[in-house]
Scaffold this active site. Structure first.
Site, PDB file in Angstrom:
ATOM      1  N   LYS A  46     -12.978  -3.982  -2.174  1.00 25.86           N
ATOM      2  CA  LYS A  46     -12.016  -3.272  -1.185  1.00 25.86           C
ATOM      3  C   LYS A  46     -12.507  -2.177  -0.344  1.00 25.86           C
ATOM      4  O   LYS A  46     -13.489  -1.795  -0.903  1.00 25.86           O
ATOM      5  CB  LYS A  46     -10.594  -2.860  -1.937  1.00 25.86           C
ATOM      6  CG  LYS A  46      -9.476  -2.859  -1.191  1.00 25.86           C
ATOM      7  CD  LYS A  46      -8.721  -4.238  -0.798  1.00 25.86           C
ATOM      8  CE  LYS A  46      -7.624  -4.085   0.049  1.00 25.86           C
ATOM      9  NZ  LYS A  46      -6.789  -5.292  -0.201  1.00 25.86           N
ATOM     10  N   ASP A 106      -6.361  -6.179   5.877  1.00 29.78           N
ATOM     11  CA  ASP A 106      -5.467  -5.500   5.116  1.00 29.78           C
ATOM     12  C   ASP A 106      -4.473  -4.561   5.911  1.00 29.78           C
ATOM     13  O   ASP A 106      -4.441  -5.135   7.384  1.00 29.78           O
ATOM     14  CB  ASP A 106      -5.894  -4.929   3.856  1.00 29.78           C
ATOM     15  CG  ASP A 106      -5.063  -4.265   2.873  1.00 29.78           C
ATOM     16  OD1 ASP A 106      -4.710  -5.143   2.184  1.00 29.78           O
ATOM     17  OD2 ASP A 106      -4.707  -2.981   2.775  1.00 29.78           O
TER      18      ASP A 106
HETATM   19  N1  LIG Z   1      -2.966  -9.213   4.735  1.00 36.42           N
HETATM   20  C1  LIG Z   1      -3.107  -9.767   3.631  1.00 36.42           C
HETATM   21  O1  LIG Z   1      -3.676 -10.829   3.605  1.00 36.42           O
HETATM   22  C2  LIG Z   1      -2.822  -9.372   2.283  1.00 36.42           C
HETATM   23  C3  LIG Z   1      -2.197  -8.078   2.205  1.00 36.42           C
HETATM   24  N2  LIG Z   1      -1.618  -7.537   0.915  1.00 36.42           N
HETATM   25  C4  LIG Z   1      -0.990  -6.439   0.939  1.00 36.42           C
HETATM   26  O2  LIG Z   1       0.387  -6.460   1.541  1.00 36.42           O
HETATM   27  C5  LIG Z   1       0.834  -5.090   2.013  1.00 36.42           C
HETATM   28  C6  LIG Z   1       0.997  -5.531   3.526  1.00 36.42           C
HETATM   29  O3  LIG Z   1      -0.185  -5.710   4.239  1.00 36.42           O
HETATM   30  P1  LIG Z   1      -0.114  -6.096   5.665  1.00 36.42           P
HETATM   31  O4  LIG Z   1       1.177  -7.072   5.871  1.00 36.42           O
HETATM   32  O5  LIG Z   1      -1.383  -7.013   5.720  1.00 36.42           O
HETATM   33  O6  LIG Z   1      -0.253  -4.988   6.461  1.00 36.42           O
HETATM   34  P2  LIG Z   1       0.284  -4.864   7.817  1.00 36.42           P
HETATM   35  O7  LIG Z   1      -0.628  -3.675   8.504  1.00 36.42           O
HETATM   36  O8  LIG Z   1       0.073  -5.860   8.819  1.00 36.42           O
HETATM   37  O9  LIG Z   1       1.697  -4.458   7.760  1.00 36.42           O
HETATM   38  C7  LIG Z   1       2.092  -3.387   6.906  1.00 36.42           C
HETATM   39  C8  LIG Z   1       3.686  -3.317   6.788  1.00 36.42           C
HETATM   40  O10 LIG Z   1       3.820  -2.193   6.044  1.00 36.42           O
HETATM   41  C9  LIG Z   1       4.404  -0.996   6.676  1.00 36.42           C
HETATM   42  N3  LIG Z   1       3.742   0.114   5.779  1.00 36.42           N
HETATM   43  C10 LIG Z   1       2.634   0.340   5.846  1.00 36.42           C
HETATM   44  N4  LIG Z   1       2.408   1.483   5.067  1.00 36.42           N
HETATM   45  C11 LIG Z   1       3.531   1.935   4.971  1.00 36.42           C
HETATM   46  C12 LIG Z   1       4.128   3.228   4.086  1.00 36.42           C
HETATM   47  N5  LIG Z   1       3.336   4.096   3.661  1.00 36.42           N
HETATM   48  N6  LIG Z   1       5.478   3.387   4.220  1.00 36.42           N
HETATM   49  C13 LIG Z   1       6.078   2.589   4.769  1.00 36.42           C
HETATM   50  N7  LIG Z   1       5.767   1.263   5.281  1.00 36.42           N
HETATM   51  C14 LIG Z   1       4.439   1.056   5.388  1.00 36.42           C
HETATM   52  C15 LIG Z   1       3.938  -1.072   8.132  1.00 36.42           C
HETATM   53  O11 LIG Z   1       4.820  -0.188   8.771  1.00 36.42           O
HETATM   54  P3  LIG Z   1       4.162   0.237  10.233  1.00 36.42           P
HETATM   55  O12 LIG Z   1       3.543  -0.524  10.953  1.00 36.42           O
HETATM   56  O13 LIG Z   1       5.119   1.367  10.694  1.00 36.42           O
HETATM   57  O14 LIG Z   1       2.899   1.188   9.418  1.00 36.42           O
HETATM   58  C16 LIG Z   1       4.090  -2.536   8.317  1.00 36.42           C
HETATM   59  O15 LIG Z   1       5.117  -3.006   8.440  1.00 36.42           O
HETATM   60  C17 LIG Z   1      -0.310  -4.439   1.553  1.00 36.42           C
HETATM   61  O16 LIG Z   1      -0.130  -3.747   0.342  1.00 36.42           O
HETATM   62  C18 LIG Z   1      -1.615  -5.176   1.601  1.00 36.42           C
HETATM   63  O17 LIG Z   1      -2.597  -4.645   0.697  1.00 36.42           O
HETATM   64  C19 LIG Z   1      -2.113  -8.354  -0.047  1.00 36.42           C
HETATM   65  C20 LIG Z   1      -2.558  -9.685   0.077  1.00 36.42           C
HETATM   66  C21 LIG Z   1      -3.328  -9.946   1.423  1.00 36.42           C
HETATM   67  O1  LIG Z   2      -8.584 -12.120   2.345  1.00 33.27           O
HETATM   68  C1  LIG Z   2      -9.237 -11.184   1.845  1.00 33.27           C
HETATM   69  O2  LIG Z   2     -10.312 -11.273   1.410  1.00 33.27           O
HETATM   70  C2  LIG Z   2      -8.415  -9.952   1.358  1.00 33.27           C
HETATM   71  C3  LIG Z   2      -7.164 -10.087   0.817  1.00 33.27           C
HETATM   72  C4  LIG Z   2      -6.925  -8.458   0.357  1.00 33.27           C
HETATM   73  O3  LIG Z   2      -7.404  -7.917   0.622  1.00 33.27           O
HETATM   74  C5  LIG Z   2      -5.800  -8.673  -0.733  1.00 33.27           C
HETATM   75  O4  LIG Z   2      -5.634  -9.926  -1.432  1.00 33.27           O
HETATM   76  O5  LIG Z   2      -5.245  -7.640  -1.204  1.00 33.27           O
END
Ligand SMILES: NC(=O)C1=CN([C@@H]2O[C@H](COP(=O)(O)OP(=O)(O)OC[C@H]3O[C@@H](n4cnc5c(N)ncnc54)[C@H](OP(=O)(O)O)[C@@H]3O)[C@@H](O)[C@H]2O)C=CC1
Ligand SMILES: O=C(O)CCC(=O)C(=O)O
Length: 448
Positions: free
Chosen positions: A126, A166
């Site tokens: 990561k 992410d």
């Molecule tokens: N993208 C992926 O493929 C994967 C993502 N994840 C996990 O899923 C979660 C979301 O990721 P993803 O959707 O990609 O990220 P994005 O940046 O697309 O979206 C994140 C969302 O969460 C909100 N957010 C982030 N930080 C905070 C905080 N400290 N307090 C409140 N709201 C918050 C953001 O709001 P705002 O825009 O206002 O900051 C936004 O709505 C993370 O934990 C990530 O590690 C897990 C597996 C794969």
């Molecule tokens: O697609 C990837 O390699 C990253 C996904 C990721 O960061 C996660 O699973 O939290």
């Protein structure tokens, strides 16, 4: 003192001020107790746990870039290459002001087990930066991404370490990073996933984490005599994971009534209009107030400290999809009092350990993120396969593989929980199933 407790104490002593990393390690080690105790002499002699909790490599670097006013800015860059026992390091890059080494280590540690659960040959890694993409111009984003890769390119490659998106890193950022990697190395290779479709990206990668979350949730409910259709669902977040979780939940016949971002949250009793949400968040990169302004049925609530946001809403199923530790014990009590019967994590470690225990003690089906959000990284591995064979699969082919992978993950962790006498404890099942494959590979490869 038991081997598990010794190693946990060592982690706390050697990694001070990294509470998220301690939390992730504690949760995993606690559920491995029974497996470790059965093989303690061998694991202890090989220092298997000490090696498992210590990243193979940690890369910390300076990221200087010039903002639109001509001012030089400096951010911290990180890549933690945690474990390569079962494949090249694989995991996303987080761009958020809260990023620090402890957070990247917790994410890399979790990623090792998650990637193992997918059944695909990918190790755990990561990275990211404390850079805040919010409010930056496209030129500033490009300047940052180019500078970030100008240092990181030395340590990554299609067969060594393959980063992805992410929080804060989406298709735009991956595009700028890919361009700079190609320029520096001259290589047109699958060094990043989540790429655009015109230059080696996979169909369905954008949707994969959210869709995968629902495929696993559907299977978990089915195996417990329930159905997602007709249920009320609360989702947190409004980013990549949340949007496609909402879309798939609605396709499966559920009604999703909430979403949130870091400044506020929406309650929409008629069901979230996902096309409108995409327009507001993905196209305009705007706040949720714009969603509320365009949707008469929606109520907007400003985020206030000490208030519990989306988790106060009555629902059957809760899907936390924003960030770590966003659902605490008070939230869990409220959800249980309101009749929630299933929680599946879309984000990484969004539920505190106390909240997880509360759900489990109160008979709520609970699936940890390392299993339920594994669809994103699994589809990234499918993107790597397509890049290697210089082919592109159809959306339907990728989506069908994703669904099979998620259903298999659920059955693997369900079986592992049963085998070790913890039926229904999907946290233990996921940690054990993920661990066994990595531990076998580490043992087979000798002391490295
Ligand atoms: N993208 C992926 O493929 C994967 C993502 N994840 C996990 O899923 C979660 C979301 O990721 P993803 O959707 O990609 O990220 P994005 O940046 O697309 O979206 C994140 C969302 O969460 C909100 N957010 C982030 N930080 C905070 C905080 N400290 N307090 C409140 N709201 C918050 C953001 O709001 P705002 O825009 O206002 O900051 C936004 O709505 C993370 O934990 C990530 O590690 C897990 C597996 C794969
Ligand atoms: O697609 C990837 O390699 C990253 C996904 C990721 O960061 C996660 O699973 O939290």
């Amino acid at each position: 003192m038991s081997y598990v407790d010794e190693v946990f104490d060592l982690v706390v002593a050697k990694n001070p001020a990294q509470p998220e990393f301690h939390q992730a390690v504690k949760e995993v080690l606690e559920s491995l107790r029974v497996v470790i105790e059965a093989n303690e002499e061998k694991y202890r002699k090989d220092a298997l746990l000490e090696r498992l909790v210590t990243p193979e490599r940690q890369i910390l670097f300076r990221v200087p870039w010039v903002d639109d006013k001509g001012q030089v800015q400096v951010n911290n860059g990180f890549r933690v290459q945690f474990n390569s026992a079962i494949g090249p390091y694989k995991g996303g890059l987080r761009l958020h002001p809260s990023v620090n080494l402890g957070i990247i280590k917790f994410l890399g540690f979790e990623q090792t087990f998650k990637n193992s659960l997918t059944g695909l040959p990918i190790g755990g890694g990561k990275g990211g930066s404390d850079f805040d993409p919010k409010g930056k111009s496209d030129r500033e984003i490009m300047a940052f991404c180019q500078s970030f890769i100008t240092e990181l390119y030395k340590y990554i490659g299609a067969d060594t370490d393959v980063p992805a998106g992410d929080i804060g890193t989406g298709a735009r950022e991956i595009g700028y990073m890919y361009g700079q990697y190609k320029r520096l190395t001259g290589l047109y290779e699958g060094v990043l996933t989540g790429k655009g479709l015109s230059y080696g990206g996979s169909l369905a990668r954008t949707e994969a984490t959210g869709y995968g979350l629902l495929y696993l949730t559907e299977e978990m409910l089915k195996c417990n005599g329930k159905d997602i259709a007709g249920k009320t669902v609360a989702v947190s977040g409004a980013g990549n994971v949340a949007i496609y979780a909402i879309q798939k939940a609605e396709q499966l016949g559920a009604k999703v009534v909430t979403c949130s971002d870091s400044t506020g949250w929406i309650y929409d009793p008629e069901g979230i209009d996902v096309a409108l949400l995409q327009e507001v968040k993905e196209v305009k990169r705007a706040r949720l107030t714009e969603y509320a302004a365009a949707r008469p049925s929606a109520q907007y609530h400003e985020k206030k400290n000490g208030e519990h946001g989306v988790w106060t809403v009555k629902c059957d199923v809760a899907l936390p999809c924003a960030t770590q530790n966003e659902l605490d014990l008070e939230d869990a009590k409220q959800l249980v009092a309101n009749g929630v019967f299933a929680v599946a994590e879309g984000a990484n470690m969004p539920t505190t350990m106390e909240a997880t225990e509360y759900f489990q003690k109160n008979g709520v089906l609970f699936c940890p993120g390392k299993a339920s959000n594994a669809g994103g990284v699994a589809t990234s591995a499918l993107e790597m396969s397509q890049n290697s064979e210089r082919l592109s699969w159809t959306f339907e082919e990728v989506d069908a593989k994703l669904k099979t992978i998620m259903v298999n993950i659920f059955h693997n962790l369900d079986d592992a929980a049963k085998k070790y006498g913890m039926e229904g404890n999907y946290v233990a099942g996921a940690n054990i199933a993920g661990f066994l494959k990595v531990a076998d590979a580490m043992t087979a490869q000798g002391i490295v």
